[in-house]
Design a protein around this motif. Sequence first.
Motif, mmCIF file in Angstrom:
data_model
loop_
_atom_site.group_PDB
_atom_site.id
_atom_site.type_symbol
_atom_site.label_atom_id
_atom_site.label_comp_id
_atom_site.label_asym_id
_atom_site.label_seq_id
_atom_site.Cartn_x
_atom_site.Cartn_y
_atom_site.Cartn_z
ATOM 1 N N ALA A 80 2.132 -3.606 61.840
ATOM 2 C CA ALA A 80 3.094 -3.213 60.812
ATOM 3 C C ALA A 80 2.381 -2.613 59.599
ATOM 4 C CB ALA A 80 3.923 -4.418 60.382
ATOM 5 N N LEU A 81 3.095 -1.727 58.908
ATOM 6 C CA LEU A 81 2.516 -1.013 57.773
ATOM 7 C C LEU A 81 2.061 -1.963 56.671
ATOM 8 C CD1 LEU A 81 1.823 1.623 56.336
ATOM 9 C CD2 LEU A 81 4.214 1.773 55.594
ATOM 10 N N ASP A 82 2.823 -3.023 56.396
ATOM 11 C CA ASP A 82 2.420 -3.939 55.326
ATOM 12 C C ASP A 82 1.130 -4.674 55.677
ATOM 13 O OD1 ASP A 82 4.024 -5.410 57.278
ATOM 14 O OD2 ASP A 82 3.884 -7.104 55.909
ATOM 15 N N VAL A 83 0.941 -4.971 56.966
ATOM 16 C CA VAL A 83 -0.304 -5.617 57.409
ATOM 17 C C VAL A 83 -1.470 -4.638 57.262
ATOM 18 C CG1 VAL A 83 -1.489 -6.681 59.371
ATOM 19 C CG2 VAL A 83 0.943 -7.135 58.979
ATOM 20 N N LEU A 84 -1.245 -3.394 57.662
ATOM 21 C CA LEU A 84 -2.262 -2.351 57.505
ATOM 22 C C LEU A 84 -2.668 -2.203 56.041
ATOM 23 C CD1 LEU A 84 -3.885 0.178 58.458
ATOM 24 C CD2 LEU A 84 -1.768 1.486 58.141
ATOM 25 N N LYS A 85 -1.694 -2.208 55.133
ATOM 26 C CA LYS A 85 -2.007 -2.034 53.712
ATOM 27 C C LYS A 85 -2.802 -3.217 53.167
ATOM 28 C CE LYS A 85 1.683 1.178 52.431
ATOM 29 N NZ LYS A 85 2.927 1.396 51.647
ATOM 30 N N ASN A 86 -2.510 -4.421 53.637
ATOM 31 C CA ASN A 86 -3.321 -5.576 53.252
ATOM 32 C C ASN A 86 -4.768 -5.381 53.692
ATOM 33 O OD1 ASN A 86 -2.061 -8.296 52.104
ATOM 34 N ND2 ASN A 86 -0.462 -7.270 53.291
ATOM 35 N N GLN A 87 -4.932 -4.855 54.888
ATOM 36 C CA GLN A 87 -6.271 -4.623 55.427
ATOM 37 C C GLN A 87 -7.039 -3.599 54.592
ATOM 38 O OE1 GLN A 87 -6.688 -2.042 58.866
ATOM 39 N NE2 GLN A 87 -7.864 -3.620 59.935
ATOM 40 N N THR A 88 -6.424 -2.455 54.343
ATOM 41 C CA THR A 88 -7.140 -1.397 53.629
ATOM 42 C C THR A 88 -7.338 -1.745 52.153
ATOM 43 O OG1 THR A 88 -5.070 -0.158 53.307
ATOM 44 C CG2 THR A 88 -6.402 0.380 55.237
ATOM 45 N N ASP A 89 -6.444 -2.542 51.583
ATOM 46 C CA ASP A 89 -6.658 -3.024 50.212
ATOM 47 C C ASP A 89 -7.927 -3.865 50.139
ATOM 48 O OD1 ASP A 89 -4.400 -1.770 49.283
ATOM 49 O OD2 ASP A 89 -3.165 -3.576 49.190
ATOM 50 N N SER A 90 -8.147 -4.696 51.166
ATOM 51 C CA SER A 90 -9.340 -5.530 51.184
ATOM 52 C C SER A 90 -10.601 -4.700 51.412
ATOM 53 C CB SER A 90 -9.227 -6.606 52.269
ATOM 54 O OG SER A 90 -10.364 -7.434 52.271
ATOM 55 N N ILE A 91 -10.461 -3.611 52.152
ATOM 56 C CA ILE A 91 -11.606 -2.719 52.357
ATOM 57 C C ILE A 91 -11.920 -1.951 51.073
ATOM 58 C CG2 ILE A 91 -12.385 -0.659 53.621
ATOM 59 C CD1 ILE A 91 -10.788 -1.736 56.035
ATOM 60 N N GLY A 92 -10.869 -1.603 50.332
ATOM 61 C CA GLY A 92 -11.080 -0.957 49.039
ATOM 62 C C GLY A 92 -11.156 0.553 49.082
ATOM 63 N N LEU A 93 -10.629 1.158 50.146
ATOM 64 C CA LEU A 93 -10.578 2.617 50.235
ATOM 65 C C LEU A 93 -9.124 3.073 50.242
ATOM 66 C CD1 LEU A 93 -13.333 3.348 52.922
ATOM 67 C CD2 LEU A 93 -13.398 4.011 50.509
ATOM 68 N N PRO A 94 -8.832 4.232 49.641
ATOM 69 C CA PRO A 94 -7.456 4.740 49.646
ATOM 70 C C PRO A 94 -6.958 4.980 51.070
ATOM 71 C CG PRO A 94 -8.818 5.955 48.076
ATOM 72 C CD PRO A 94 -9.750 5.107 48.887
ATOM 73 N N LEU A 95 -5.689 4.652 51.301
ATOM 74 C CA LEU A 95 -5.070 4.845 52.612
ATOM 75 C C LEU A 95 -4.074 5.993 52.546
ATOM 76 C CD1 LEU A 95 -4.390 3.926 55.538
ATOM 77 C CD2 LEU A 95 -2.672 2.400 54.514
ATOM 78 N N HIS A 96 -4.234 6.945 53.455
ATOM 79 C CA HIS A 96 -3.278 8.039 53.614
ATOM 80 C C HIS A 96 -2.450 7.744 54.864
ATOM 81 C CE1 HIS A 96 -5.465 10.562 50.672
ATOM 82 N NE2 HIS A 96 -6.546 10.032 51.215
ATOM 83 N N VAL A 97 -1.162 7.523 54.694
ATOM 84 C CA VAL A 97 -0.272 7.213 55.818
ATOM 85 C C VAL A 97 0.511 8.466 56.196
ATOM 86 C CG1 VAL A 97 1.684 5.838 56.606
ATOM 87 C CG2 VAL A 97 -0.068 4.801 55.148
ATOM 88 N N ILE A 98 0.413 8.851 57.453
ATOM 89 C CA ILE A 98 1.160 9.998 57.969
ATOM 90 C C ILE A 98 2.232 9.455 58.909
ATOM 91 C CG2 ILE A 98 1.040 12.138 59.285
ATOM 92 C CD1 ILE A 98 -1.896 12.337 58.445
ATOM 93 N N THR A 99 3.491 9.683 58.572
ATOM 94 C CA THR A 99 4.603 9.174 59.373
ATOM 95 C C THR A 99 5.024 10.227 60.391
ATOM 96 O OG1 THR A 99 5.370 7.845 57.507
ATOM 97 C CG2 THR A 99 6.926 8.214 59.297
ATOM 98 N N LEU A 100 5.002 9.828 61.653
ATOM 99 C CA LEU A 100 5.370 10.734 62.738
ATOM 100 C C LEU A 100 6.796 10.454 63.189
ATOM 101 C CD1 LEU A 100 2.114 10.515 64.892
ATOM 102 C CD2 LEU A 100 2.704 12.241 63.179
ATOM 103 N N PRO A 101 7.570 11.495 63.513
ATOM 104 C CA PRO A 101 8.944 11.275 63.974
ATOM 105 C C PRO A 101 8.970 10.577 65.327
ATOM 106 C CG PRO A 101 8.319 13.577 64.244
ATOM 107 C CD PRO A 101 7.210 12.927 63.471
ATOM 108 N N GLU A 102 10.100 9.948 65.626
ATOM 109 C CA GLU A 102 10.264 9.288 66.919
ATOM 110 C C GLU A 102 10.151 10.323 68.037
ATOM 111 O OE1 GLU A 102 13.350 6.145 69.075
ATOM 112 O OE2 GLU A 102 13.919 7.173 67.225
#
Length: 230
Positions: free
Chosen positions: A48-70
């Motif tokens: 899930a996106l919120d779990v991913l954001k927790n991960q990258t926050d701990s890494i300390g690098l900016p996260l670029h999320v690209i949303t793909l259509p279904e």
Amino acid sequence: MKCLMSWSGGKDSALALYRCLNSPKYSIVGLVTTISSSTNRISMHGVALDVLKNQTDSIGLPLHVITLPEDCSMDAYESIMGVFMSNMKRDGIKGVVFGDIFLEDIRAYREKQMRGIGLIPIFPLWGLKSHDVANEFFANHFKSIITCVDGELLDESFVGQNYTSAYIEKLPDGVDPCGENGEFHSFVFAGPIFQRELEVKVVNTICREYPNPQGGNPKTFWFADIAISK
């Protein structure tokens, strides 16, 4: 060289990032992840996106999320990624790092796409033996959990477990120790690239079916729905 990291959240991405962060040749300035608009999760990893954001926050690098259509077609995918990467190039990005190990067709595809934009594809793990990649991952005290397995190769018991040397020993013959052929996917929650270890819990295990590209019966995958304990 100013670079982005193609980020799945899994073990191979983490080790490739670690190698680059420790190399004077590269300056990693961000992570790039694609998610599905229908699930708000990393496509095959099921995170899930919120779990991913927790991960990258701990890494300390900016996260670029690209949303793909279904049901995103390859043409649509390439168009979306092409626009994003072209914008990144204009912002000074020179290269993109990938965690691939040995799949020649995947590497050739990435090289074609990146060079068409004018970016340099970088493969820090390329050509290593899968067992050596796994051993380097463990030696550097990374920790990860298996979030998805191919149900045709691995049963439900293989999902939701921590990725360890003992886990590798239990894999059936023919399954790559790093899951490089798509046998399984993972989520990294601790290691030298993290500012703090994440506390991960498995909320549920889910079976999903997807159309088989070769036709015939749908392909079955088991997912561990994970969350971060606060």
